[in-house]
Scaffold this motif. Structure first.
Motif, PDB file in Angstrom:
ATOM      1  N   UNK A 150      82.096   8.964  -2.171  1.00 21.86           N
ATOM      2  CA  UNK A 150      81.030   8.930  -2.983  1.00 21.86           C
ATOM      3  C   UNK A 150      79.865   8.752  -2.546  1.00 21.86           C
ATOM      4  N   UNK A 151      79.025   9.227  -2.759  1.00 21.14           N
ATOM      5  CA  UNK A 151      77.490   9.324  -2.087  1.00 21.14           C
ATOM      6  C   UNK A 151      76.446   8.720  -3.257  1.00 21.14           C
ATOM      7  N   UNK A 152      75.626   7.850  -2.916  1.00 28.41           N
ATOM      8  CA  UNK A 152      74.724   7.465  -3.817  1.00 28.41           C
ATOM      9  C   UNK A 152      73.362   7.619  -3.043  1.00 28.41           C
ATOM     10  N   UNK A 153      72.645   8.672  -3.109  1.00 31.02           N
ATOM     11  CA  UNK A 153      71.447   8.917  -2.591  1.00 31.02           C
ATOM     12  C   UNK A 153      70.242   8.087  -3.437  1.00 31.02           C
ATOM     13  N   UNK A 154      69.333   7.754  -2.692  1.00 28.78           N
ATOM     14  CA  UNK A 154      68.297   7.047  -3.259  1.00 28.78           C
ATOM     15  C   UNK A 154      67.024   7.991  -3.863  1.00 28.78           C
ATOM     16  N   UNK A 155      67.057   9.091  -3.367  1.00 31.64           N
ATOM     17  CA  UNK A 155      66.020  10.124  -3.978  1.00 31.64           C
ATOM     18  C   UNK A 155      66.577  11.293  -4.584  1.00 31.64           C
ATOM     19  N   UNK A 156      66.166  11.941  -5.723  1.00 28.43           N
ATOM     20  CA  UNK A 156      66.658  13.060  -6.386  1.00 28.43           C
ATOM     21  C   UNK A 156      66.578  14.411  -5.397  1.00 28.43           C
ATOM     22  N   UNK A 157      65.636  14.404  -4.581  1.00 29.58           N
ATOM     23  CA  UNK A 157      65.257  15.488  -3.672  1.00 29.58           C
ATOM     24  C   UNK A 157      66.929  15.396  -2.681  1.00 29.58           C
ATOM     25  N   UNK A 158      67.391  14.454  -2.274  1.00 28.73           N
ATOM     26  CA  UNK A 158      68.618  14.351  -1.207  1.00 28.73           C
ATOM     27  C   UNK A 158      69.741  14.810  -2.197  1.00 28.73           C
ATOM     28  N   UNK A 159      69.740  14.198  -3.681  1.00 34.63           N
ATOM     29  CA  UNK A 159      70.968  14.879  -4.440  1.00 34.63           C
ATOM     30  C   UNK A 159      70.886  16.345  -4.408  1.00 34.63           C
ATOM     31  N   UNK A 160      69.639  16.664  -4.869  1.00 33.22           N
ATOM     32  CA  UNK A 160      69.529  18.319  -5.013  1.00 33.22           C
ATOM     33  C   UNK A 160      69.969  19.090  -3.785  1.00 33.22           C
ATOM     34  N   UNK A 161      69.870  18.478  -2.710  1.00 31.92           N
ATOM     35  CA  UNK A 161      70.145  19.124  -1.380  1.00 31.92           C
ATOM     36  C   UNK A 161      71.685  19.217  -1.332  1.00 31.92           C
ATOM     37  N   UNK A 162      72.371  17.834  -1.807  1.00 32.29           N
ATOM     38  CA  UNK A 162      73.835  17.616  -1.341  1.00 32.29           C
ATOM     39  C   UNK A 162      74.655  18.520  -2.500  1.00 32.29           C
ATOM     40  N   UNK A 163      73.945  18.694  -3.735  1.00 30.90           N
ATOM     41  CA  UNK A 163      74.795  19.561  -4.588  1.00 30.90           C
ATOM     42  C   UNK A 163      74.893  20.976  -4.541  1.00 30.90           C
ATOM     43  N   UNK A 164      74.292  21.386  -3.495  1.00 25.53           N
ATOM     44  CA  UNK A 164      74.328  22.878  -2.891  1.00 25.53           C
ATOM     45  C   UNK A 164      75.707  22.922  -1.946  1.00 25.53           C
ATOM     46  N   UNK A 165      76.346  21.767  -1.950  1.00 29.92           N
ATOM     47  CA  UNK A 165      77.712  21.759  -1.382  1.00 29.92           C
ATOM     48  C   UNK A 165      78.534  21.773  -2.495  1.00 29.92           C
ATOM     49  N   UNK A 166      79.891  21.273  -2.257  1.00 29.09           N
ATOM     50  CA  UNK A 166      80.788  21.071  -3.409  1.00 29.09           C
ATOM     51  C   UNK A 166      80.962  19.617  -3.865  1.00 29.09           C
ATOM     52  N   UNK A 167      79.889  18.778  -3.399  1.00 29.38           N
ATOM     53  CA  UNK A 167      79.595  17.581  -4.208  1.00 29.38           C
ATOM     54  C   UNK A 167      79.120  17.634  -5.692  1.00 29.38           C
ATOM     55  N   UNK A 168      79.297  16.807  -6.467  1.00 30.10           N
ATOM     56  CA  UNK A 168      78.749  17.106  -7.794  1.00 30.10           C
ATOM     57  C   UNK A 168      78.362  15.632  -8.093  1.00 30.10           C
ATOM     58  N   UNK A 169      77.421  15.688  -9.159  1.00 33.58           N
ATOM     59  CA  UNK A 169      76.938  14.494  -9.728  1.00 33.58           C
ATOM     60  C   UNK A 169      77.788  14.092 -10.987  1.00 33.58           C
ATOM     61  N   UNK A 170      78.251  12.763 -10.868  1.00 33.22           N
ATOM     62  CA  UNK A 170      79.282  12.368 -11.926  1.00 33.22           C
ATOM     63  C   UNK A 170      78.517  11.620 -12.941  1.00 33.22           C
ATOM     64  N   UNK A 171      78.532  11.845 -14.421  1.00 29.69           N
ATOM     65  CA  UNK A 171      77.870  11.513 -15.351  1.00 29.69           C
ATOM     66  C   UNK A 171      79.001  10.995 -16.495  1.00 29.69           C
ATOM     67  N   UNK A 172      78.783   9.649 -16.968  1.00 31.69           N
ATOM     68  CA  UNK A 172      79.734   9.293 -18.061  1.00 31.69           C
ATOM     69  C   UNK A 172      78.964   8.757 -19.253  1.00 31.69           C
TER      70      UNK A 172
END
Length: 400
Positions: A150-172
């Motif tokens: 599980x990754x916890x990026x500190x910037x949305x820009x990094x998260x946006x780069x990572x979700x181009x892979x198969x990684x996904x944002x978890x929301x509950x």
């Protein structure tokens, strides 16, 4: 602000979570594949083992975002100081951290022994926060799920780069929205979702193509502010149509709804409407109550829906009421509802989580506080009454 809704079988989810094996330069190898020359030593230099899940996670994320100076040292100043992620919590066995280069930010990495247990722990954490009064907690999530990390990026820009892979944002958070055009997939626990939509408090996350995009983007104007007119506002032709529009928000309109005049007049010390007295004097043509009036327990979850025949009259009266409230101590009462308007409709509610969703439906808050301004990225438009603006920015209720 920005957003619209989440939530395939467990087998399908397992496929979704499996990170892809790709061939060719610049494409991803799956976690566990042999490291490119020099990668292991780069990770080991920061105190992480030369091989193992942290290094494999680093190698994977490097295909989409920087992840340098990997370290597993507990005293690394980049390590998180909050209550998660922590070794021993939610089955997490290892914690590491690396840094991006271009954004000069960090990515914390957690390795759970049991991914379902991790997601269940995070879900409980979110729900505990919500039940404790923070209804907006988890609407903006930086928890990205990989195959075995599980990754916890500190910037949305990094998260946006990572979700181009198969990684996904978890929301509950049950009201967390996922706009059309983004992937919506089941998590390993009920009522949580996985998505490639990155929400950000300041509007720097994934674009929401369900709302009008600022026509002046890139033209030197302040982001979020139209040159003239409006970027678009919600509208409905009747109270039933308005109820249907807001049905998936946390307004309690699905199960508890009334247009009975006596019911609509109900208010409580905890839930106070904006419109008081004769609604027609406010320019309101139709009105309904969402929530439960007092019965076996005190009234709760009260909000009001309005169709508006004269929007200028409504905003004029609401401005006067808001400024009268401000005269007491310079702040608005927490129990007083805020007026969110569309073209010909309005909603009165004091629930921050509900307003967060309403902003995604193109409602805007009538703000008449002197000197108010909204940061770049938020909407800020002219109201129909002088001295007020329409906005989706609330300084008192920043989204977590």
């Amino acid at each position: 602000m920005r957003i619209q809704r989440i939530l395939a079988t467990t087998a399908a989810l397992t496929c979704l979570a499996a990170l892809p094996a790709c061939k060719g330069e610049g494409q991803a190898a799956p976690p566990g594949a042999p490291a490119p020359s020099g990668s292991a030593s780069a990770g080991a230099a920061g105190g992480a083992a030369a091989e193992g899940p942290l290094v494999r996670a680093q190698q994977y994320m490097r295909q989409w975002a920087g992840c340098e100076d990997l370290s597993a040292k507990a005293d690394d100043p980049r390590m998180p100081d909050g209550d998660f992620p922590k070794t021993g919590k939610w089955s997490v066995t290892e914690i590491g951290v690396c840094s991006t280069t271009a954004e000069k930010s960090d990515i914390v990495i957690a390795v759970p022994k049991d991914m379902k247990e991790f997601q269940a722990g995070y879900k409980k954490h979110v729900l505990d926060k919500i039940s404790g009064g923070d209804g907006a907690y988890g609407l903006v999530s930086n928890v990205l799920i990989g195959k075995d990390f599980v990754a916890f990026p500190t910037l949305p820009k990094t998260s946006m780069a990572l979700v181009r892979s198969e990684m996904r944002v978890l929301t509950c958070n049950p009201t967390a929205p996922v706009p059309k055009g983004y992937k919506r997939e089941k998590a390993l626990v009920e009522d949580c979702g996985l998505s490639d939509f990155v929400a950000a408090e300041d509007g720097s996350g994934s674009p929401n193509f369900e709302t009008p995009q600022n026509p002046s983007d890139g033209g030197g104007e302040k982001l979020g502010q139209p040159k003239s007119g409006s970027l678009g506002l919600a509208r409905a032709g009747s109270i039933p149509e308005l109820r249907n529009l807001v049905n998936n928000s946390p307004l309690a309109c699905k199960d508890h709804f009334s247009t009975d005049p006596e019911a609509v007049e109900i208010e409580s010390i905890d839930y106070q409407p904006v419109v008081k007295g004769n609604a027609t004097d406010w320019g309101v043509s139709g009105r309904a109550l969402c929530g439960q009036p007092a019965g076996e327990r005190r009234a709760h979850d009260l909000s009001w829906l309005d169709t508006v025949g004269d929007m200028k009259k409504l905003q004029t009266k609401a401005k006067a009421a808001q400024q009268a409230d401000l005269k007491d101590d310079g702040t608005l009462r927490a129990t007083a509802s805020m007026l969110l308007v569309g073209e010909n409709v309005a909603v009165e509610t004091n629930k921050p989580a509900a307003r967060f969703v309403l902003y995604q439906l193109q409602f805007l808050y009538l703000n008449c506080v002197p000197g108010f301004s909204a940061p770049s990225g938020y909407r800020l438009e002219k109201a129909q009454v002088e001295g007020c603006v329409l906005t989706n920015y609330e300084p008192e209720h920043p989204v977590r």
